[in-house]
Design an enzyme around this catalytic site. Structure first.
Site, short mmCIF file in Angstrom:
data_model
loop_
_atom_site.label_atom_id
_atom_site.label_comp_id
_atom_site.label_asym_id
_atom_site.label_seq_id
_atom_site.Cartn_x
_atom_site.Cartn_y
_atom_site.Cartn_z
N PHE A 26 -3.66 -0.34 7.23
CA PHE A 26 -4.32 -1.63 7.04
C PHE A 26 -5.48 -1.53 6.06
O PHE A 26 -5.44 -0.72 5.13
CB PHE A 26 -4.73 -2.22 8.39
CG PHE A 26 -3.55 -2.61 9.24
CD1 PHE A 26 -2.56 -3.44 8.75
CD2 PHE A 26 -3.41 -2.14 10.55
CE1 PHE A 26 -1.46 -3.80 9.53
CE2 PHE A 26 -2.31 -2.49 11.33
CZ PHE A 26 -1.35 -3.32 10.82
N PHE B 186 2.77 -7.69 -9.13
CA PHE B 186 4.00 -8.37 -8.72
C PHE B 186 4.53 -9.18 -9.89
O PHE B 186 3.77 -9.59 -10.78
CB PHE B 186 3.72 -9.28 -7.52
CG PHE B 186 3.63 -8.55 -6.21
CD1 PHE B 186 4.64 -8.68 -5.27
CD2 PHE B 186 2.55 -7.74 -5.92
CE1 PHE B 186 4.56 -8.01 -4.05
CE2 PHE B 186 2.47 -7.07 -4.72
CZ PHE B 186 3.48 -7.20 -3.77
N ARG C 278 2.55 8.34 7.08
CA ARG C 278 3.02 8.14 8.44
C ARG C 278 4.51 7.82 8.50
O ARG C 278 5.10 7.36 7.53
CB ARG C 278 2.25 6.98 9.10
CG ARG C 278 0.78 7.26 9.32
CD ARG C 278 0.06 6.02 9.81
NE ARG C 278 0.09 4.96 8.80
CZ ARG C 278 -0.21 3.70 9.04
NH1 ARG C 278 -0.53 3.31 10.26
NH2 ARG C 278 -0.17 2.80 8.07
N LYS D 287 0.82 -1.21 0.00
CA LYS D 287 0.00 0.00 0.00
C LYS D 287 0.85 1.27 0.00
O LYS D 287 0.54 2.24 -0.70
CB LYS D 287 -0.94 -0.02 1.21
CG LYS D 287 -1.88 1.16 1.35
CD LYS D 287 -3.12 0.83 2.13
CE LYS D 287 -2.87 0.09 3.41
NZ LYS D 287 -2.15 0.89 4.44
N LYS E 194 8.21 -6.62 9.57
CA LYS E 194 8.03 -6.00 8.27
C LYS E 194 9.31 -5.59 7.58
O LYS E 194 9.37 -5.53 6.35
CB LYS E 194 7.15 -4.74 8.42
CG LYS E 194 5.69 -5.03 8.67
CD LYS E 194 4.89 -3.74 8.76
CE LYS E 194 4.91 -2.98 7.45
NZ LYS E 194 4.07 -1.77 7.50
N THR F 218 3.92 1.56 -1.14
CA THR F 218 4.53 1.63 -2.47
C THR F 218 3.56 2.22 -3.47
O THR F 218 3.92 3.09 -4.29
CB THR F 218 4.97 0.23 -2.92
OG1 THR F 218 5.91 -0.29 -1.99
CG2 THR F 218 5.57 0.26 -4.31
N TRP G 199 6.21 -0.48 -8.54
CA TRP G 199 7.45 -1.02 -7.96
C TRP G 199 8.49 -1.19 -9.07
O TRP G 199 9.62 -0.73 -8.94
CB TRP G 199 7.16 -2.38 -7.31
CG TRP G 199 8.20 -2.82 -6.32
CD1 TRP G 199 8.12 -2.74 -4.96
CD2 TRP G 199 9.47 -3.43 -6.61
NE1 TRP G 199 9.25 -3.24 -4.38
CE2 TRP G 199 10.11 -3.68 -5.37
CE3 TRP G 199 10.13 -3.79 -7.78
CZ2 TRP G 199 11.37 -4.26 -5.27
CZ3 TRP G 199 11.40 -4.36 -7.69
CH2 TRP G 199 12.00 -4.60 -6.44
N ALA H 292 -3.23 1.38 12.79
CA ALA H 292 -4.67 1.39 12.50
C ALA H 292 -5.41 0.25 13.17
O ALA H 292 -6.64 0.29 13.23
CB ALA H 292 -4.91 1.35 11.00
#
Length: 575
Positions: free
Chosen positions: A319, A399, A112, A89, A123, A91, A427, A291
């Site tokens: 999220f 992806f 954020r 998200k 992560k 990205t 990406w 969140a």
């Protein structure tokens, strides 16, 4: 025009598959950053409003920003229910902003700051990926400008003052058993969830049960991210309820006289941080509540500042849309002038297949049937966004392992549901390249005729009814079961006049329900509210559901154990 930078000299191949050759950290280091004073000038920020943190980071002194007021449109980026497969998200948020800038829109990002807890836990880095990153990536992920440390210090200063007040005679009649405010640290440490302090004899303080939360769960963080000014920050800090007297009267920070010192510790942190993307789009990275245990949005000051400077502001809520986006609409947009004009729902082929029953280790195998089963999760989030009066755009974050027939299936299903959709390869090709052009066109079409935000519930509705409304309308649950403790707090909320506050649901991010194993789009379940926490400074009531923890633990193999500093002083293993 938004400033743009040349593409990195060693950019990855133009396909998503080719981009997998290099890590995000390697791509970030290959980029050529522009001095932050140049990024600021292109964004309309005067140099005397900058407080430099090296060549590539700066804080903005809003008192010197000037009178420019563009009132830019807000694009909110949210997502389907997250899975261990990852949705990308952040990205997508960065890539979309770069693509809108490439399309000629004066664009800024407001997102954020990363927390060290998940960075060192599961992560890794949290600044986007591939050619869609905010930079300098290592600095932002590791301490940045010290905002989280300042929030931790302000939070823990209050805790020290509370315990000192009890030790020094307790003029406020604080009941040590009913101190509700916890110490915090920006790290996952399950051993500190529940502790006993003040041991060691009379000179060491008054023994009582206490505990730690992670910094991003602190009410100080929530106050920080909802404050509209330094004066409002101080006023909100003063309204924080930290505990109760022996007679069960609520006690606030203002009663203790601690709002001033807490505001002082946050005097620099409250200023938004300016950085840039790989493509040169200005980004304000500021604040970072989770969140699933808080309201999950960057600071209101960052978003409103970006609106003053840009025609389009791309921001993100944490999220899935059932958590961050709902809280953005019902909490942040009530307190700040940031109602979205468009909403982007991020989905991936991999995550949809997981919602369709495919285990993580089989996600690279093409499986259109599972994807079609998992589409119900995306469809539910689309329906929910429309309940707020806004028309979503689905962004399929591509992806390298996605099969063409799977991408085609997502597009077909979205169009069958009457929702705008675009496949984005931000990406691999970057939003500053052509990886986000199709998505940008869909978003711009919505911005030409935006909807009008409708809140899910009126503030006049009781807290119990507000929680029930979120459960029924957003989660599709059959009802809510309150524990005896939560029922007692409901009565306390009513007696203290806090009924008019919005609710902030603390819930697992993995499911619409409070059971993380229920993937897809479950219905008819009961949500179990374990506790209710009045956050009178932030201005909402937290409803804690299921087994959710406000101090996460580390996994068996923490990401931290893969990280290092080499002999040249370079970070390795961050992402």
């Amino acid at each position: 025009m938004t400033a743009t930078a040349p593409s990195p000299s060693a950019s990855p191949d133009s396909s998503a598959t080719g981009a997998l050759v290099r890590s995000d950290l390697e791509i970030a280091r290959a980029a050529t950053l522009r001095p932050i004073v140049e990024i600021a000038a292109a964004a309309g920020i005067p140099e005397d409003a900058l407080e430099l943190y090296g060549r590539y980071k700066a804080k903005i002194d809003l008192s010197r920003l000037g009178a420019e007021d563009r009132h830019g449109q807000v694009v909110l980026v949210t997502a389907i229910s997250p899975t261990p497969a990852g949705e990308g998200k952040s990205t997508l948020t960065v890539g979309l902003a770069d693509a809108l800038a490439r399309a000629g829109k004066r664009t800024m990002i407001a997102i954020r700051e990363p927390s060290l807890g998940p960075i060192l836990g599961m992560k890794g880095g949290a600044t986007g990926g591939g050619l869609s990153q905010v930079l300098p990536m290592e600095d932002i992920n590791l301490h940045f400008t010290g905002d989280f440390h300042a929030i931790t210090a302000a939070n823990n200063a209050l805790c020290a003052l509370i315990d000192n007040h009890i030790f020094q005679g307790n003029a406020l009649d604080i009941d040590p058993r009913r101190v509700t405010f916890k110490r915090v640290m920006d790290m996952n440490d399950r051993a500190l969830r529940s502790i006993v302090i003040g041991l060691g004899g009379p000179a060491q303080g008054v023994p009582r049960e206490a505990g730690f939360d992670i910094t991003v769960a602190s009410e100080v963080m929530a106050v920080f991210c909802l404050a509209s000014s330094a004066a409002d920050l101080k006023e909100r800090l003063g309204r924080i309820t930290f505990g109760y007297t022996y007679g069960r009267r609520p006690l606030t920070v203002a009663d203790l006289g601690a709002a001033g010192v807490m505001a002082m510790l946050l005097k620099d942190a409250i200023k938004p941080n300016l950085v840039q993307t790989i493509a040169g789009t200005p980004a304000l990275v500021h604040g970072g509540p989770f969140a699933n245990i808080a309201h999950g949005c960057n600071s209101a000051l960052a978003t409103t500042t970006a609106r003053r400077l840009a025609d389009v502001v791309v921001t993100e809520a944490g999220f899935g849309a059932d958590l961050g986006a709902e809280k953005f609409m019902d909490i942040k947009a009530r307190y700040a002038d940031v109602a979205p004009s468009a909403v982007v729902v991020v989905a991936t082929v991999r995550a949809l297949k997981m919602h369709g029953g495919v285990p993580k280790d089989a996600l690279t195998e093409p499986n259109v049937e599972a994807l079609e089963r998992g589409f119900v999760n995306l469809a539910r989030h689309v329906e929910n966004v429309r309940k707020f009066g806004l028309e979503p755009v689905v962004a399929v974050n591509r992806f390298g392992t996605d099969a063409p027939e799977e991408l085609d299936a997502v597009v077909r299903l979205c169009r069958g549901a009457g929702v705008r959709v675009a496949v984005a390869d931000v990406w691999g090709r970057g939003g500053g390249g052509d990886g986000g052009d199709d998505l940008a066109r869909e978003v711009l079409a919505v911005l030409e005729a935006p909807g009008t935000l409708r809140h899910l519930y009126p503030l006049e509705m009781g807290v119990e009814e507000k929680i029930g409304t979120v459960v029924r309308e957003v989660y599709r649950g059959a009802g809510v079961e309150f524990s005896d403790q939560a029922r007692r707090t409901l009565q306390q909320i009513h007696e203290n006049g806090w009924d008019g506050l919005p609710v902030c649901m603390a819930k697992t991010q993995y499911s619409f329900s409070d059971d993380p194993s229920l993937l897809g789009a479950p219905e008819g379940f009961t949500v179990h509210v374990r506790e209710l926490w009045p956050r009178t400074g932030a201005g909402f009531i937290v409803a804690v559901t299921g087994s959710l923890m406000t101090m996460p633990g580390l996994p068996k193999q923490p990401a931290a154990l893969r990280m290092d500093l080499d002999d040249e002083g370079q970070v390795t293993g961050l992402f």
